[in-house]
Design a protein around this motif. Structure first.
Motif, mmCIF file in Angstrom:
data_model
loop_
_atom_site.group_PDB
_atom_site.id
_atom_site.type_symbol
_atom_site.label_atom_id
_atom_site.label_comp_id
_atom_site.label_asym_id
_atom_site.label_seq_id
_atom_site.Cartn_x
_atom_site.Cartn_y
_atom_site.Cartn_z
ATOM 1 N N ARG A 21 0.837 -1.209 0.000
ATOM 2 C CA ARG A 21 0.000 0.000 0.000
ATOM 3 C C ARG A 21 0.867 1.253 0.000
ATOM 4 O O ARG A 21 0.633 2.189 -0.777
ATOM 5 N N VAL A 22 1.872 1.270 0.870
ATOM 6 C CA VAL A 22 2.752 2.442 0.957
ATOM 7 C C VAL A 22 3.487 2.661 -0.363
ATOM 8 O O VAL A 22 3.585 3.787 -0.864
ATOM 9 N N ILE A 23 3.987 1.578 -0.939
ATOM 10 C CA ILE A 23 4.726 1.701 -2.200
ATOM 11 C C ILE A 23 3.788 2.162 -3.315
ATOM 12 O O ILE A 23 4.154 3.005 -4.137
ATOM 13 N N ARG A 24 2.576 1.606 -3.319
ATOM 14 C CA ARG A 24 1.630 1.988 -4.367
ATOM 15 C C ARG A 24 1.291 3.469 -4.296
ATOM 16 O O ARG A 24 1.169 4.149 -5.313
ATOM 17 N N GLU A 25 1.138 3.988 -3.094
ATOM 18 C CA GLU A 25 0.719 5.372 -2.924
ATOM 19 C C GLU A 25 1.873 6.358 -2.980
ATOM 20 O O GLU A 25 1.679 7.520 -3.352
ATOM 21 N N SER A 26 3.087 5.917 -2.621
ATOM 22 C CA SER A 26 4.199 6.864 -2.487
ATOM 23 C C SER A 26 5.431 6.512 -3.303
ATOM 24 O O SER A 26 6.349 7.319 -3.385
ATOM 25 N N GLY A 27 5.463 5.299 -3.866
ATOM 26 C CA GLY A 27 6.688 4.842 -4.514
ATOM 27 C C GLY A 27 7.028 5.575 -5.786
ATOM 28 O O GLY A 27 6.232 6.362 -6.290
ATOM 29 N N PRO A 28 8.260 5.337 -6.301
ATOM 30 C CA PRO A 28 9.339 4.536 -5.707
ATOM 31 C C PRO A 28 9.791 5.120 -4.367
ATOM 32 O O PRO A 28 9.799 6.328 -4.193
ATOM 33 N N LEU A 71 22.034 16.614 2.041
ATOM 34 C CA LEU A 71 23.042 15.592 1.798
ATOM 35 C C LEU A 71 23.623 15.084 3.115
ATOM 36 O O LEU A 71 24.061 15.857 3.956
ATOM 37 N N GLN A 72 23.583 13.772 3.297
ATOM 38 C CA GLN A 72 24.108 13.164 4.517
ATOM 39 C C GLN A 72 25.188 12.150 4.157
ATOM 40 O O GLN A 72 25.210 11.607 3.053
ATOM 41 N N LYS A 73 26.061 11.908 5.106
ATOM 42 C CA LYS A 73 27.084 10.899 4.894
ATOM 43 C C LYS A 73 26.457 9.515 5.003
ATOM 44 O O LYS A 73 25.423 9.333 5.622
ATOM 45 N N GLY A 74 27.160 8.552 4.456
ATOM 46 C CA GLY A 74 26.685 7.191 4.575
ATOM 47 C C GLY A 74 26.102 6.678 3.268
ATOM 48 O O GLY A 74 26.160 7.329 2.229
ATOM 49 N N ARG A 75 25.535 5.508 3.346
ATOM 50 C CA ARG A 75 25.019 4.819 2.171
ATOM 51 C C ARG A 75 23.772 5.514 1.610
ATOM 52 O O ARG A 75 22.897 5.928 2.357
ATOM 53 N N ARG A 76 23.748 5.649 0.307
ATOM 54 C CA ARG A 76 22.595 6.248 -0.350
ATOM 55 C C ARG A 76 21.399 5.305 -0.277
ATOM 56 O O ARG A 76 21.532 4.082 -0.246
ATOM 57 N N LYS A 77 20.202 5.887 -0.237
ATOM 58 C CA LYS A 77 18.967 5.099 -0.197
ATOM 59 C C LYS A 77 18.744 4.380 -1.527
ATOM 60 O O LYS A 77 18.919 4.966 -2.596
ATOM 61 N N ILE A 78 18.360 3.107 -1.441
ATOM 62 C CA ILE A 78 17.988 2.337 -2.626
ATOM 63 C C ILE A 78 16.473 2.329 -2.725
ATOM 64 O O ILE A 78 15.772 1.952 -1.776
ATOM 65 N N LEU A 79 15.961 2.739 -3.868
ATOM 66 C CA LEU A 79 14.512 2.804 -4.058
ATOM 67 C C LEU A 79 13.960 1.458 -4.505
ATOM 68 O O LEU A 79 14.576 0.747 -5.302
ATOM 69 N N ILE A 80 12.802 1.119 -3.987
ATOM 70 C CA ILE A 80 12.103 -0.095 -4.415
ATOM 71 C C ILE A 80 10.736 0.289 -4.964
ATOM 72 O O ILE A 80 10.175 1.328 -4.624
ATOM 73 N N ASP A 81 10.218 -0.543 -5.829
ATOM 74 C CA ASP A 81 8.899 -0.301 -6.418
ATOM 75 C C ASP A 81 8.235 -1.641 -6.724
ATOM 76 O O ASP A 81 8.884 -2.696 -6.652
ATOM 77 N N ILE A 82 6.977 -1.584 -7.047
ATOM 78 C CA ILE A 82 6.237 -2.801 -7.400
ATOM 79 C C ILE A 82 6.644 -3.241 -8.802
ATOM 80 O O ILE A 82 6.740 -2.416 -9.721
#
Length: 414
Positions: A21-28, A71-82
């Motif tokens: 539901r969250v991915i459908r409404e807000s994704g990726p 911009l923050q240090k560390g690993r970049r966010k990986i996007l997921i989708d349906i």
């Protein structure tokens, strides 16, 4: 001792359903943001989504864009989708003039479609045979195994329920007889519903802030939408924050009892000045026929070659644009009554969008209607009115929306 609680399977399905539901409404969207939206741990989201990726239900689509200001240090966010091509849906709609059927992916992208014109001579057997034949052909032509097709959803408009022997049982529409006949010819799950509600669901913008190309129009919130269908009956369905309002699941045609002209025209079984009496398709045609003559409406008379059966939206608007005053007066009066109806729907249902379906208006004609609405109620209400994306042979997407919702999202993609 009676056991209470929720099984591990039900809990798993519910968690997956919420993530979808969250991915459908807000994704990726990233796993971190999914966890934040659902208020559960990132570790739990990672375990569940990784499993769904292995199954092909979800897909990683790359890193999130960089926001230089945050911009923050560390690993970049990986996007997921349906993964919209992990499953497929068949859908059909039966209205007064045709049966449309098609095959889509989970994003309702049309892969195949077909239709059959029907009239009073068409039998229920003809309709059922066509749906079965085309369903099997489309699966075969797309080389889809039955496990890849989540089901066949069929929407039937209220005026066709009698023909297909769909009746109320204990206050609820009973499609069981119709479903049994269709199921005998296809080896997939068959589900049915009121076509008006299903088309309303298919017209819904599930992704927050994705409204007609205006990302900030509703500030990223889920909205209420009203769906007005114009056929042999006028029908209304309400989508309340991505879900069909249960009040309109079966009784979409009750909108015809709304009053748009107090003390106006009569129609047996309806209050005076009702939608049925004043602005149904038959009522609108009758309003034109009352003024139609070689003397009163020479332009319209010429456009139709004096044939009443040739009166249609295009000819009426053409006569209006050429300055035929009697035609303009009738059209403006109809728009005024529709504007009253739309204003009341917008206010009583908190509808931020009103979708007009099957009104056969081209862009120029719709612009004229909108200008009149703005004059009557102002831009704030008039700007909520849009034309349906589902027209003619794409009405079947309503049936696809039913099985996608019931057999994919509600089941957590399992």
């Amino acid at each position: 001792m009676e056991k209470r609680g929720i099984s591990k399977l039900d809990l798993k399905r519910r968690n997956r359903m919420q993530i979808l539901r969250v991915i459908r409404e807000s994704g990726p969207i990233s796993r971190v943001d999914v966890a934040s939206a659902l208020e559960i741990t990132r570790a739990a989201v990672t375990i569940i989504t990784n499993e769904m990726i292995e199954e092909g239900v979800l897909v990683e689509i790359g890193e999130a864009p960089i926001n230089a200001e945050k911009l923050q240090k560390g690993r970049r966010k990986i996007l997921i989708d349906i993964n919209v091509n992990s499953r497929f849906a068949l859908g059909a709609t039966v209205d007064e003039k045709e049966v449309s059927i098609g095959l889509t992916n989970l994003n309702a992208d049309v892969l195949d479609k077909s239709s059959m014109v029907i009239d009073e001579r068409t039998t229920s057997k003809d309709i059922i045979s066509f749906i079965i034949q085309k369903s099997n052909e489309m699966m075969e032509n797309a080389c889809l195994s039955k496990d890849k097709v989540i089901g066949l959803g069929i929407g039937v408009v209220p005026s066709m329920w009698g023909k297909l022997k769909i009746f109320y049982k204990d206050g609820v529409l009973d499609f069981s007889n119709f479903i049994d006949k269709v199921s005998s010819g296809v080896e997939i799950d068959v589900r049915c519903g009121n076509a008006i509600g299903l088309m309303a669901l298919a017209s819904n913008d599930f992704r927050t802030g994705n409204n007609n190309g205006h990302p900030s129009m509703y500030n990223g919130t889920q909205i209420n939408q009203a769906f007005l269908h114009n056929g042999n009956q006028v029908n209304l369905a309400i989508v309340n924050k991505n879900f069909l309002s249960p009040d309109y699941v079966s009784y979409t045609y009750m909108i015809e009892k709304y009053i748009v002209n107090p003390g106006g025209k009569s129609y047996e079984g309806y209050p005076d000045g009702s939608v049925k009496a004043e602005i149904s398709r038959t009522a609108m045609i009758n309003s034109i026929l009352e003024i139609f003559s070689k003397d009163k409406t020479p332009v319209l008379y010429e456009l139709t070659e004096g044939d009443k059966s040739k009166i249609n939206m295009d000819n009426v608007f053409m006569a209006l644009m050429r300055g035929e005053e009697p035609v303009k007066n009738v059209v403006d009066n109809i728009i005024c009554k529709y504007t009253m109806l739309i204003n009341n729907i917008a206010i009583s249902h908190f509808a931020q969008k009103i979708i007009l379906h099957n009104y056969k208006l081209n862009e120029k004609q719709f612009d004229y209607v909108k200008r009149e609405m703005i004059r009557l109620v102002g831009e704030e209400i008039a700007d909520r009115v849009v034309l349906s994306k589902l027209e003619g042979k794409n009405d079947f997407i309503g049936g696809c929306a039913l099985v996608i919702m019931d057999n994919f999202y509600t089941r957590g993609g399992m």
